[in-house]
Write an enzyme that holds these catalytic residues in place. Structure first.
Site, short mmCIF file in Angstrom:
data_model
loop_
_atom_site.label_atom_id
_atom_site.label_comp_id
_atom_site.label_asym_id
_atom_site.label_seq_id
_atom_site.Cartn_x
_atom_site.Cartn_y
_atom_site.Cartn_z
N HIS A 66 14.82 11.86 13.13
CA HIS A 66 13.73 11.80 14.14
C HIS A 66 12.72 10.50 13.72
N HIS A 67 12.98 9.76 12.77
CA HIS A 67 12.29 8.46 12.75
C HIS A 67 12.93 7.37 13.74
N THR B 168 7.81 26.28 7.19
CA THR B 168 6.47 25.64 6.91
C THR B 168 5.38 26.74 7.11
N ARG C 161 1.16 0.30 15.37
CA ARG C 161 1.00 0.25 13.94
C ARG C 161 1.51 -1.21 13.13
N SER D 17 0.03 27.29 -4.01
CA SER D 17 0.36 28.79 -4.07
C SER D 17 -0.21 29.28 -5.59
N ASP E 76 8.58 22.65 -24.87
CA ASP E 76 8.51 21.26 -24.50
C ASP E 76 9.50 20.87 -23.52
N TRP F 274 7.36 -0.65 4.48
CA TRP F 274 7.74 0.23 3.08
C TRP F 274 9.28 0.53 3.60
N HIS G 264 13.52 10.95 4.65
CA HIS G 264 12.83 12.22 5.07
C HIS G 264 12.86 13.30 4.00
N SER H 52 13.63 5.92 -13.22
CA SER H 52 12.59 6.78 -13.81
C SER H 52 12.92 8.18 -12.97
N SER H 53 12.72 8.19 -11.65
CA SER H 53 12.82 9.33 -11.16
C SER H 53 13.98 10.11 -11.32
N GLU I 178 12.49 12.55 0.95
CA GLU I 178 11.35 12.00 0.16
C GLU I 178 10.14 12.59 0.67
N HIS J 196 0.91 -1.16 -0.06
CA HIS J 196 0.18 0.03 -0.12
C HIS J 196 0.96 1.30 0.10
N TYR K 15 9.33 15.30 1.91
CA TYR K 15 9.25 16.69 1.28
C TYR K 15 9.12 16.56 -0.15
C1 HEA Z 1 0.63 8.96 -0.38
C2 HEA Z 1 0.40 8.19 0.50
C3 HEA Z 1 -0.73 7.48 0.96
C4 HEA Z 1 -2.05 7.53 0.84
C5 HEA Z 1 -2.76 8.14 -0.30
C6 HEA Z 1 -2.53 6.65 1.95
C7 HEA Z 1 -4.02 6.32 1.71
C8 HEA Z 1 -4.85 5.51 2.78
N1 HEA Z 1 -4.03 4.70 3.76
FE1 HEA Z 1 -2.01 4.69 3.90
N2 HEA Z 1 -0.22 4.54 4.17
C9 HEA Z 1 0.98 5.31 3.75
C10 HEA Z 1 0.84 6.26 2.72
C11 HEA Z 1 -0.67 6.38 2.16
N3 HEA Z 1 -1.67 6.10 2.51
C12 HEA Z 1 2.13 4.80 4.27
C13 HEA Z 1 3.62 5.43 3.85
C14 HEA Z 1 1.78 3.90 5.38
C15 HEA Z 1 2.91 3.29 6.18
C16 HEA Z 1 3.18 1.90 5.50
C17 HEA Z 1 4.13 0.95 6.43
O1 HEA Z 1 3.80 1.05 7.67
O2 HEA Z 1 5.16 0.50 5.97
C18 HEA Z 1 0.34 3.62 5.30
C19 HEA Z 1 -0.05 2.83 6.47
C20 HEA Z 1 -1.40 2.73 6.30
C21 HEA Z 1 -2.11 1.98 7.43
C22 HEA Z 1 -1.43 1.56 8.70
C23 HEA Z 1 -1.44 0.13 8.26
C24 HEA Z 1 -0.66 -0.61 9.32
O3 HEA Z 1 0.30 0.11 10.09
O4 HEA Z 1 -0.69 -1.81 9.24
C25 HEA Z 1 -3.48 2.10 7.12
C26 HEA Z 1 -4.48 1.74 7.96
O5 HEA Z 1 -5.58 2.15 8.37
C27 HEA Z 1 -3.74 3.06 6.02
C28 HEA Z 1 -4.77 3.38 5.50
C29 HEA Z 1 -5.12 4.37 4.41
C30 HEA Z 1 -6.35 4.54 3.73
C31 HEA Z 1 -7.70 4.19 3.90
C32 HEA Z 1 -6.28 5.62 2.72
C33 HEA Z 1 -7.03 6.07 1.94
O6 HEA Z 1 -7.08 7.58 1.67
C34 HEA Z 1 -7.30 5.42 0.47
C35 HEA Z 1 -8.68 5.70 -0.22
C36 HEA Z 1 -9.10 4.46 -0.94
C37 HEA Z 1 -9.27 4.30 -2.35
C38 HEA Z 1 -8.86 5.39 -3.04
C39 HEA Z 1 -9.61 3.13 -2.63
C40 HEA Z 1 -10.73 3.42 -3.87
C41 HEA Z 1 -11.04 2.00 -4.21
C42 HEA Z 1 -12.53 1.70 -4.43
C43 HEA Z 1 -13.44 2.64 -4.80
C44 HEA Z 1 -12.86 0.04 -4.52
C45 HEA Z 1 -12.56 -0.33 -5.97
C46 HEA Z 1 -11.29 -1.01 -6.00
C47 HEA Z 1 -10.70 -1.28 -7.08
C48 HEA Z 1 -10.89 -1.07 -8.37
C49 HEA Z 1 -9.17 -1.85 -6.80
N4 HEA Z 1 -2.49 3.39 5.49
C1 HEA Z 2 4.03 14.72 2.96
C2 HEA Z 2 4.90 14.29 3.86
C3 HEA Z 2 5.38 14.66 5.21
C4 HEA Z 2 5.42 15.95 5.63
C5 HEA Z 2 5.14 17.07 4.83
C6 HEA Z 2 5.83 15.82 6.96
C7 HEA Z 2 6.17 16.94 7.99
C8 HEA Z 2 6.56 16.89 9.18
N1 HEA Z 2 6.85 15.51 9.75
FE1 HEA Z 2 6.61 13.86 9.24
N2 HEA Z 2 6.28 11.91 8.35
C9 HEA Z 2 5.70 11.69 7.36
C10 HEA Z 2 5.22 12.54 5.91
C11 HEA Z 2 5.44 13.68 6.49
N3 HEA Z 2 5.79 14.55 7.34
C12 HEA Z 2 5.79 10.09 6.89
C13 HEA Z 2 5.27 9.46 5.82
C14 HEA Z 2 6.10 9.62 8.12
C15 HEA Z 2 6.22 8.06 8.74
C16 HEA Z 2 7.30 7.21 7.98
C17 HEA Z 2 7.09 5.67 8.54
O1 HEA Z 2 7.63 5.72 9.59
O2 HEA Z 2 6.52 5.06 7.67
C18 HEA Z 2 6.49 10.66 9.00
C19 HEA Z 2 7.02 10.63 10.52
C20 HEA Z 2 7.46 11.62 11.23
C21 HEA Z 2 8.06 11.52 12.34
C22 HEA Z 2 8.60 10.32 13.03
C23 HEA Z 2 7.70 9.64 13.88
C24 HEA Z 2 8.00 8.24 14.22
O3 HEA Z 2 7.86 7.24 13.51
O4 HEA Z 2 8.11 8.07 15.61
C25 HEA Z 2 8.23 12.84 12.65
C26 HEA Z 2 9.24 13.24 14.18
O5 HEA Z 2 9.73 14.18 14.51
C27 HEA Z 2 7.74 13.89 11.81
C28 HEA Z 2 7.90 15.03 11.99
C29 HEA Z 2 7.48 15.92 10.93
C30 HEA Z 2 7.40 17.38 11.06
C31 HEA Z 2 8.18 18.21 12.25
C32 HEA Z 2 7.01 17.90 10.01
C33 HEA Z 2 7.12 19.23 9.61
O6 HEA Z 2 7.42 19.33 8.35
C34 HEA Z 2 5.65 19.90 9.58
C35 HEA Z 2 5.52 21.42 9.45
C36 HEA Z 2 4.37 22.14 9.75
C37 HEA Z 2 3.55 22.50 10.74
C38 HEA Z 2 4.22 22.80 11.94
C39 HEA Z 2 2.41 23.32 10.65
C40 HEA Z 2 2.60 24.82 9.86
C41 HEA Z 2 3.05 25.72 10.78
C42 HEA Z 2 2.29 26.84 11.43
C43 HEA Z 2 0.83 26.91 11.51
C44 HEA Z 2 3.58 27.73 12.01
C45 HEA Z 2 3.27 27.81 13.47
C46 HEA Z 2 4.00 26.65 14.16
C47 HEA Z 2 4.88 26.71 15.13
C48 HEA Z 2 5.14 27.86 16.08
C49 HEA Z 2 5.54 25.46 15.47
N4 HEA Z 2 7.22 12.95 10.89
CU LIG Z 3 10.69 12.56 8.43
#
Ligand code: HEA
Ligand code: HEA
Ligand SMILES: [Cu+2]
Ligand code: CUA
Lengths: 385, 527, 287
Positions: free
Chosen positions: B303-304, B329, B451, B269, B107, B143, B254, B170-171, B256, B78, B258
C-alpha cells in the site's frame, strides 16, 4: 464542558476555513478525477461519522463517569455479543467502501484504445515529452525566472509569481481535450513521479521500465503538477504543466512543431530536439562558443555543477579546476556525451545538439578560472554521432 | 518450563556498583532500561532539532536557510533518528524496566546480551550522525533509501548502510532477549493469558522485529553490493528492478510501523484501567486483535507503492488487506472506550496522555484508512496528507504513549511523585501545539503539496507558517517534559508502592523506588 | 556449585562494550575502505571482534563448566539460539525473495510479458530482449557467460553437506549416550566435510570467474547467484568453525550426556545451513 465546546467550535471553524480556501482535493477535469474526488469525499465523511460517534461516546463517558462527579466503577469486563457487533459492523462499512473503490480502480487501469500516446521521461530535474504519433519531442524545465527566485537567499519578491510560483515551465505539454491520451512513464536516471492533480494522474517513472496511464480531459485549461517522488537535490523544482486545448488548436500546434518544421528554427535548445544543422560544419569562434556555452551551461549543467562551477563537494564535482574539464579533450567530451553510468551525470548526447554540446564543453574548459584555451567545434561532435 | 524457583541469586544482594563503570558494564535490567530511556530522550532532541530545521525552512516560501540537498538529508536523518533512535529504544527501555517486574521475574533472561543491545546504540548512531560531516553530506534519499537515488549518495552511503546493520543487530538481540524473558522468566503459575497486555504486545512486537529486521538488512546489503560490487538487483539493464527494492523494503517497513505502535497499545491498555478504576474490557480480544494486526501487517506492504505500476490484482489485494487492519484496531479502540465506560475516572497526567493518544491516534488511523483506498491514494500519495497521517499515528501515537508511560511509572522508578501541575501543563501545551503543527498538513496535502520539498507554491504559505509555529511551540514545550523528569529524579513527594489508587499488577507490589533487584523470590499469587 | 534452580545474573559484563567498539571500528573501517580508504581500520575492528568473541565465549564456557547455569538459563540459551536462527532464515528470505521476484516478475516484464506497461517496456526500451532464466538482463551486463551447471561441483557439494548432516546427528546421538570420544570423531568428520565444501565452493567461484565469465556483475543472475551462495558459504565457514571449537572442547572433556547445549546450538545451526543449501541447490542451480 465549556472547554469541550470551545474546542469543538474551534475545530469546526478550522474545518470550514479549510473548506472555503480551497484546501481540499481538486475535483479535476477528467471522468476519473471526478470519481476519485467522489470516493475521497465519501470516505472522508464516513471517517468523520465514525470519528464523531467514537469521540461522542468517549467524551460522554469522560464527562459522566468521572470520580469527581461521584461515579462508582462498575466491573464488567467482557461481553461476547458487543464484541462481535463491533467486529462485524466495521467489516460491513469496509465492504461498502471497497466496492466503489474497486470499480474506480479497474477503470483507472484501462489504458486501451488511446487516441494520442505521449512518452514522458523523467530526468534529474526536468521532463522530456515525446509524442509517439507525430515525433514531437522536447524537454520541459522550471521557468528561468522562477529558477532564479528559488535560489537560497535569492531574496526575490515571490508574490509577483502569484500562486504559480514553482509551477511554471519553459515548454508545457500540449494535449487535446476530448481524446483519450495515453502516457508512457519512464525515467533516465532515478525514480520520479508525474503528477497532475486535476487529471488524477500520478505514476512513478521507473528507470528501465514503462508504466502506462491515461487521461481524458473534458475542459480546456492549464493544469499544473509536480514531481512527487524524491529524486535528489532539485526534486522540488521539476513542475509539470499541461495545456489542454481544443482539438483544432492541438492539431495546429502539432503541425507547427513536428520535427520537419523546427529544423529551421535556430534555437532548438528550448525545444530540446537533437537535429543536425547547417551551422555544425562551419568553424565557430571562441567568443561565439563561449557565449552560447554559458547559456547552455546555466540551463543544463548549473543545477548540479552550480553557476559558479564549484559544484557541491561530495555530491557534484567542481568544473573549476576539474581534471577532466581541464585535461584530455576526448575524456571530457566522452563524459558529457555518454554520461557516467551509476551517477547523476547523465548522457547528454540525446539532449544537446552538436553546437550546444561543443559550446558547453568549450565553456567549461575556459570559464571559472579554467584556462585550457582550446575550442571544441560542433563538427567534432557531429563526427561522433 | 523451568520457572520452578527463580528466586535466589548467585551473588549477594547489593545495590548497584560504584562509579561510572556501573553504566558501562551493567547487567541490571533497570539500569539498562534507564540507559535506553535517556538515550532516547537525547535522540528525541536531536531528531526534533532536525525537524525544526525542516519547519524553519518551510516557514515561508522561497529558500531562506538551507541548500535543498541539506534539506533532504535533514528529512532523511530526522526520520531515521526518530524511528530507530527514539521510539524503538524508548520501547525497549520500557520493556527492560517493566517486563521483568510485570511477570515477576528477577531480571531479563540474558543480561549480558542486554547490555550489548544497549551499548550498540550510541555507537550505531555515532556512525549515522557522523555522515552529516562528510563530503557530500548525510544521506539525502529519504528514510526509505529508495534505489537508485540512494546509490547516488556521497561518502555517507556506506556508513548509513552499516549503521543500519549495526542497529539491526541491537534490535534483533534485544527482541530475542524479550522473547526468552517472557517465555522463560514468568512467575511460577503465571499463564500467558494472565500476562499484562504490555507484555503481550511486546512479545508480538519482538516477533515482528526478529522477522523483519533481517529483511531490512538484506535489502540494504543489496544496495551496498549494487553500488560497490557491480551487482544489478535494482538495475533493469541487468534484469533487476528498482521496484524490487521497494517490495523488500516495505516488507520490512510496514511491520515496522506496527512495531512502533503495538507496545503503545500495551501501555494504553495498562493506563486506562488504572484511571478508570475498572478492569480492562475484553482482555482476550485485545490479545487476539494484537495478533491479527501483526499477522495482517505482513501482507499489506505494497500500500506504500500504489503508484509504482503494479498489476491490477496486486493493487486490489493490497487495498483490501490494508482496509482489514482497521477491524482489529477498531476492536482495540472500542475496548478502551468500554473500559472507560461506567468507570470512575480521574485525569492525572498519564491518563491525559492516554486519552490524547486515543483521540489523535484514531484520527491518524482514519486518515490511514483513507490512504488505503487505492484510487484515492493515487492522489494522496507522497503529499503532506501522508505526512499528516503518519505524524498523527507516530507523535500523538507512539510518542504520547511513551510520555504517558513515563509519567505513569516515573514514581515507581524514582520513588518520588512528579510535579502534577507541570505534567498537566506539558500535556495541554503539547496537545494544542501538536494539532496546530500537524492538522494543517492535511489541507496542504490535499491541495497538492508534495512531501520532501524545501520550497513550495504560494497557496500553501499560510498553512505552512501555521505548522511551523506549531512545530516550534511543540518542540519547546518538550523542555517542560525534561524539567518534570529531572525534578522528579531529584526529589519530591514520596510515592507509595501502589502509587495509583486503581493500579493493578505485580509492579505495584514492590516498593517505590523499585529495589535494584526485584522478585528474587518469585511472587506467590499465581501458584 | 550452585543449586540448579538458582538464576544466574552475571555481575558486570565488560565484553559487550568491547564488542560495540569492535563493530564500530569494523563498520567504520569497512565503509572507509569502500570509499577508497585503507583497510587498516577494518582489520583492527575485526581483530578486536575476534578478541571479544574469544574472551566472551571463554567466560561463558568456563561458567558453564563450573555448573553456574541453572536449567532455566539453559532454556533461555536455547530459545535465544532458536530465534537467532529464525532471524537468519529471514535474512536469506530477502535474497530468495529477490531471486523469485526477478524470475517471475521483472524478467518477464522486461521482455514484454505481463499486463500494464510490460509490452511498452519491451517495445520502447528493450526491443529484442527475450527473457530466459538465467539472464544478465537486456543490456547483457558483464558480457556473455555460461551459467553454473548443477552437475559436477554443486552436486558433489550437496552430497558433502548432506553427509555432514548425518555425521553431525551421529555425533549428537553419541554425546547423548555420553560417548564423548565418538562425538569428537564424528564432529571431526563433520568439520572436514564442511571445510571441504567451502574449498569446493571456492573452486567453483574460481571456475565461474576464470572459465565461465560468470561474475557478480553478470546481471541479475550473477547478483543472486553470488550473493546467495556467498552468504551461504560464509555461514558454512562460521558453522564449521563453531563445530571445530565444540570438537576441541570435546577433546578437553567438556560436555556430558545431559549438559551439551553448545553442541546442540552448533548442530542446529549446521542443520539450518544444510537446509538453506537444499533451497539453493533447487532454486539457484537446478530450476
Ligand atoms: C517517530 C517518528 C517521528 C516523530 C516523533 C516526528 C516528529 C516530528 N516531525 Fe517528522 N517524520 C517522520 C517521523 C517522525 N517525525 C518520518 C518517518 C518522516 C518521513 C521522512 C521521509 O520523508 O523520508 C518525517 C518527516 C517529517 C516532515 C516532512 C519532511 C519532508 O517531507 O520534507 C516534517 C515537516 O514538517 C516533519 C516534522 C516533524 C516535527 C515538527 C516533529 C515534532 O514532533 C518534533 C518535535 C520537536 C522537538 C522535540 C525538538 C525539541 C527541540 C528543542 C526544544 C530545541 C533545542 C534543540 C536541541 C537541543 C538540538 N517530519
Ligand atoms: C505507528 C505507525 C503507523 C500506524 C499505526 C499506521 C496505521 C495505518 N496506516 Fe500508515 N503509515 C505510517 C505509519 C503508521 N501507519 C508511516 C510512517 C507511513 C509513511 C511511510 C513513508 O512513506 O515514509 C504510513 C503510510 C501509510 C500508507 C501509504 C500512503 C502513501 O504513501 O501513499 C497507507 C496506505 O494504505 C497507510 C495506511 C494505514 C492504515 C490503514 C493503518 C491502520 O492500521 C489504521 C487503523 C486504525 C483505524 C482505522 C482507526 C481506529 C478504528 C476504529 C475507530 C474502528 C472503526 C473503523 C472502521 C469502520 C474503518 N499508511
Ligand atoms: Cu504501511
Ligand atoms: Cu523528479 Cu522528484
Amino acid at each position: 464542558m465549556s472547554l469541550i465546546s470551545r474546542v469543538s467550535v474551534a475545530a469546526m471553524l478550522l474545518v470550514s476555513m479549510a473548506a472555503c480556501t480551497g484546501n481540499n482535493m481538486p475535483v479535476g477535469v477528467t471522468p476519473i478525477s471526478k470519481e476519485v474526488y467522489g470516493l475521497h469525499m465519501m470516505i472522508f465523511w464516513i471517517c468523520c461519522v465514525i470519528g464523531a460517534a467514537v469521540f461522542a461516546v468517549m467524551f460522554y463517558s469522560m464527562f459522566k463517569h468521572r470520580k469527581s462527579k461521584g461515579a462508582v466503577a462498575a466491573d464488567f469486563h467482557e461481553s461476547t455479543l458487543v464484541e462481535i457487533i463491533w467486529t462485524a459492523a466495521p467489516l460491513v462499512i469496509l465492504v461498502a467502501m471497497a466496492i466503489p473503490a474497486a470499480k474506480t480502480l479497474i477503470a483507472m487501469e484501462d489504458t486501451s484504445d488511446a487516441d494520442v500516446t505521449i512518452k514522458v521521461t523523467g530526468y534529474q530535474w526536468k521532463w522530456q515529452y515525446e509524442y509517439l504519433d507525430s515525433g514531437i519531442s522536447f524537454f520541459s524545465t522550471l521557468d528561468a525566472e522562477h529558477n532564479a527566485a528559488r535560489q537560497v537567499g535569492a531574496g526575490i519578491d515571490l508574490t509577483k509569481f502569484g500562486d504559480n510560483y514553482l509551477k511554471e515551465v519553459d515548454n508545457p505539454l500540449v494535449v487535446p481535450i476530448g481524446k483519450k491520451i495515453r502516457f508512457l512513464h519512464t525515467s533516465a536516471d532515478v525514480i520520479h513521479s508525474w503528477w497532475v492533480p486535476d487529471l488524477a494522474v500520478k505514476k512513478d517513472a521507473i528507470p528501465g521500465f514503462i508504466n502506462e496511464n491515461w487521461a481524458f480531459i473534458e475542459t480546456e485549461g492549464t493544469y499544473r503538477g509536480k514531481c512527487t517522488e524524491l529524486c535528489g537535490r532539485d526534486h522540488g523544482f521539476m513542475p509539470v504543466v499541461v495545456e489542454a486545448v481544443s482539438e483544432e488548436k492541438y492539431n495546429e500546434w502539432v503541425a507547427e512543431n513536428t520535427p520537419a518544421a523546427i529544423v529551421a528554427e535556430s534555437d532548438a535548445a528550448t525545444a530540446g530536439t537533437v537535429e543536425a544543422s547547417a551551422d555544425d560544419d562551419r568553424e565557430w569562434s571562441m567568443d561565439e562558443l563561449m557565449a552560447k556555452g554559458e547559456t547552455v551551461y546555466n540551463q543544463a549543467c548549473a543545477a548540479c555543477h552550480q553557476a559558479n562551477g564549484q559544484g557541491l563537494p561530495g555530491a557534484f564535482p567542481a568544473i573549476a579546476g576539474s581534471a577532466i574539464a581541464t585535461g584530455d579533450v576526448d575524456a571530457h567530451i566522452n563524459i558529457v556525451y555518454a554520461g557516467k553510468p551509476g551517477s547523476a551525470m547523465a548522457a547528454f548526447a540525446g539532449q544537446l545538439d552538436n553546437a550546444e554540446m561543443a559550446s558547453v564543453l568549450t565553456y567549461q574548459r575556459n570559464a571559472f578560472g579554467n584556462t585550457v584555451g582550446d575550442t571544441i567545434q560542433p563538427s567534432a561532435i557531429k563526427a561522433l554521432r | 518450563m523451568s520457572t520452578a524457583a527463580a528466586g535466589h541469586h548467585d551473588h549477594d544482594d547489593h545495590g548497584p556498583a560504584k562509579g561510572w563503570t556501573r553504566w558501562l558494564y551493567t547487567t541490571n535490567h533497570k539500569d539498562i532500561g534507564t540507559l535506553y530511556l535517556l538515550f532516547s530522550l537525547v535522540m528525541f532532541f536531536i531528531g526534533g532539532g532536525m525537524a525544526l530545521i525542516i519547519r524553519a525552512e518551510l516557514f515561508q516560501p522561497g529558500l531562506q536557510l538551507v541548500d535543498p540537498l541539506f534539506f533532504n538529508s535533514m528529512t532523511t536523518m530526522h526520520a531515521l533518528v526518530m524511528i530507530f533512535g527514539v521510539v524503538m529504544p524508548a520501547f525497549v527501555g520500557l520493556a527492560n524496566w517493566m517486563i521483568p517486574m510485570m511477570i515477576g521475574g528477577p531480571d531479563m533472561a540474558l543480561p549480558r546480551l542486554n547490555n550489548w543491545s544497549f551499548w550498540i546504540m550510541p555507537f550505531a548512531f555515532l556512525l549515522l550522525l557522523s555522515t552529516l560531516f562528510m563530503e557530500g553530506g548525510g544521506p539525502a534519499g529519504g528514510w526509505t533509501l529508495y534505489a537508485p537515488l540512494s546509490l547516488q549518495g556521497g561518502d555517507s552511503f556506506a556508513f548509513v548502510i552499516f549503521s543500519i546493520h549495526f542497529m539491526g543487530i541491537s534490535s534483533v538481540m534485544g527482541s530475542i532477549n524479550i522473547v526468552a524473558t517472557i517465555f522463560n522468566m514468568r512467575a511460577p503459575g503465571m499463564t500467558l493469558m494472565q500476562m499484562p497486555l504490555f507484555v503481550w504486545t511486546w512479545l508480538i512486537t519482538a516477533y515482528l522485529l526478529i522477522a523483519v529486521i533481517p529483511v531490512l538488512a538484506g535489502a540494504v546489503t543489496m544496495l551496498l553490493t549494487d553500488r560497490f560490487f557491480g551487482t544489478s538487483f535494482f538495475n533493469a539493464a541487468g534484469g533487476g528492478d528498482p521496484v524490487m527494492y521497494q517490495h523488500i523494503f516495505w516488507f520490512f517497513g510496514h511491520p515496522e510501523v506496527y512495531i512502533l505502535i503495538l507496545p503503545a497499545f500495551g501501555i494504553i491498555s495498562s493506563i486506562i484501567p488504572t484511571f478508570a478504576r475498572k478492569p480492562l474490557f475484553g482482555y482476550a480480544s485485545m490479545v487476539y486483535a494484537t495478533g491479527s494486526i501483526a499477522f495482517l501487517s505482513f501482507i499489506v506492504w505494497a500500500h506504500h507503492m500504489f503508484t509504482v505500476g503494479m498489476p491490477l490484482a496486486g493493487e486490489m489485494f493490497f487495498m483490501f488487506a490494508t482496509m482489514m487492519i482497521s477491524v482489529p484496531t477498531g476492536v482495540k479502540v472500542f475496548n478502551w472506550i468500554a473500559t472507560m465506560w461506567r468507570g470512575s475516572m480521574t485525569f492525572e497526567t498519564p491518563m491525559l496522555f492516554a486519552i490524547g493518544f486515543l483521540v489523535m491516534f484514531t484520527i491518524g488511523g482514519l486518515s490511514g484508512l483513507m490512504l488505503a483506498i487505492t484510487p484515492a491514494d493515487i492522489q494522496y500519495h507522497d503529499t503532506y496528507f501522508v505526512v499528516a497521517h503518519f505524524h498523527y499515528v507516530l507523535v500523538p501515537g507512539a510518542i504520547y504513549s511513551i510520555m504517558a508511560a513515563t509519567y505513569y511509572w516515573l514514581p515507581k522508578w524514582t520513588g518520588n511523585m512528579y510535579d502534577e501541575k507541570w505534567g498537566k501543563i506539558h500535556f495541554w501545551v503539547s496537545t494544542v501545539f501538536l494539532n496546530v503543527l500537524f492538522f494543517p498538513m492535511h489541507f496542504v496535502g490535499l491541495a497538492g503539496m508534495p512531501r520532501r520539498i524545501p520550497d513550495y507554491s504560494l497557496q500553501f504559505a499560510d498553512w505552512n507558517a501555521v505548522a511551523s509555529i506549531g512545530a516550534f511551540g511543540f518542540g519547546f514545550s518538550q523542555l517542560i517534559f525534561v524539567y518534570v523528569i529531572f525534578k522528579c529524579i531529584k526529589g519530591g513527594e514520596k510515592a507509595t508502592s501502589e502509587v495509583w489508587e486503581g493500579a493493578d499488577g505485580l509492579e505495584w507490589t514492590v516498593p517505590s523506588p523499585a529495589p535494584y533487584h526485584t522478585f528474587e523470590k518469585p511472587p506467590a499469587q499465581f501458584s | 556449585m550452585s543449586s540448579p534452580s538458582s538464576y544466574y545474573i552475571p555481575h558486570e559484563a565488560k565484553w559487550p562494550i568491547v564488542g560495540s567498539i569492535a563493530l564500530f571500528t569494523f563498520f567504520a573501517g569497512f565503509a572507509s575502505l569502500l570509499n577508497g580508504g585503507s583497510w587498516y581500520l577494518m582489520a583492527i575492528g575485526a581483530a578486536i571482534l575476534v578478541y571479544m568473541m574469544v574472551g566472551w565465549f571463554g567466560e561463558v564456557i568456563a561458567e558453564s563448566e563450573n555448573g553456574t547455569y541453572s536449567a532455566q538459563v539453559d532454556v533461555s540459551f536455547r530459545m535465544a539460539m532458536m530465534w537467532f536462527i529464525f532471524s537468519e532464515v529471514m535474512f536469506f528470505g530477502a535474497f530468495f525473495g529477490a531471486l523469485f521476484y526477478a524470475r517471475t516478475f521483472s524478467g518477464p516484464w522486461l521482455s514484454g510479458i505481463g499486463e500494464g506497461g510490460a509490452s511498452a517496456t519491451n517495445a520502447v526500451l528493450w526491443s529484442g530482449f527475450d527473457y530466459v532464466w538465467p539472464t544478465n538482463g537486456p543490456q547483457k551486463l558483464g558480457g556473455s557467460y555460461e551459467p553454473m551447471s548443477w552437475l559436477g561441483l554443486p552436486l558433489i557439494n550437496t552430497a558433502l553437506l548432506l553427509t555432514s548432516g548425518v555425521t553431525c546427528t551421529i555425533a549428537h546421538h553419541a554425546i547423548k549416550h555420553g560417548d564423548r570420544a565418538k562425538m569428537v570423531k564424528f564432529l571431526l568428520a563433520t568439520c572436514v566435510l564442511g571445510f571441504l565444501f567451502v574449498g569446493l565452493q571456492i573452486l567453483e567461484y574460481w571456475e565461474a570467474y576464470s572459465h565461465l565469465n560468470l561474475k557478480m556483475s553478470t546481471g541479475i543472475y550473477g547478483s543472486t547467484f553470488f550473493l546467495l551462495t556467498g552468504f551461504h558459504g560464509f555461514h558454512v565457514c562460521m558453522g564449521a568453525i563453531i563445530l571445530l571449537i565444540v570438537m576441541f572442547r570435546g577433546t578437553r572433556k567438556h560436555f556430558s550426556a545431559t549438559n551439551h547445549f553448545a553442541f546442540e546450538a552448533a548442530a542446529w545451526y549446521w542443520h539450518f545451513v544444510d537446509v538453506v543449501w537444499l533451497g539453493l541447490f533447487i532454486f539457484v542451480y537446478i530450476l
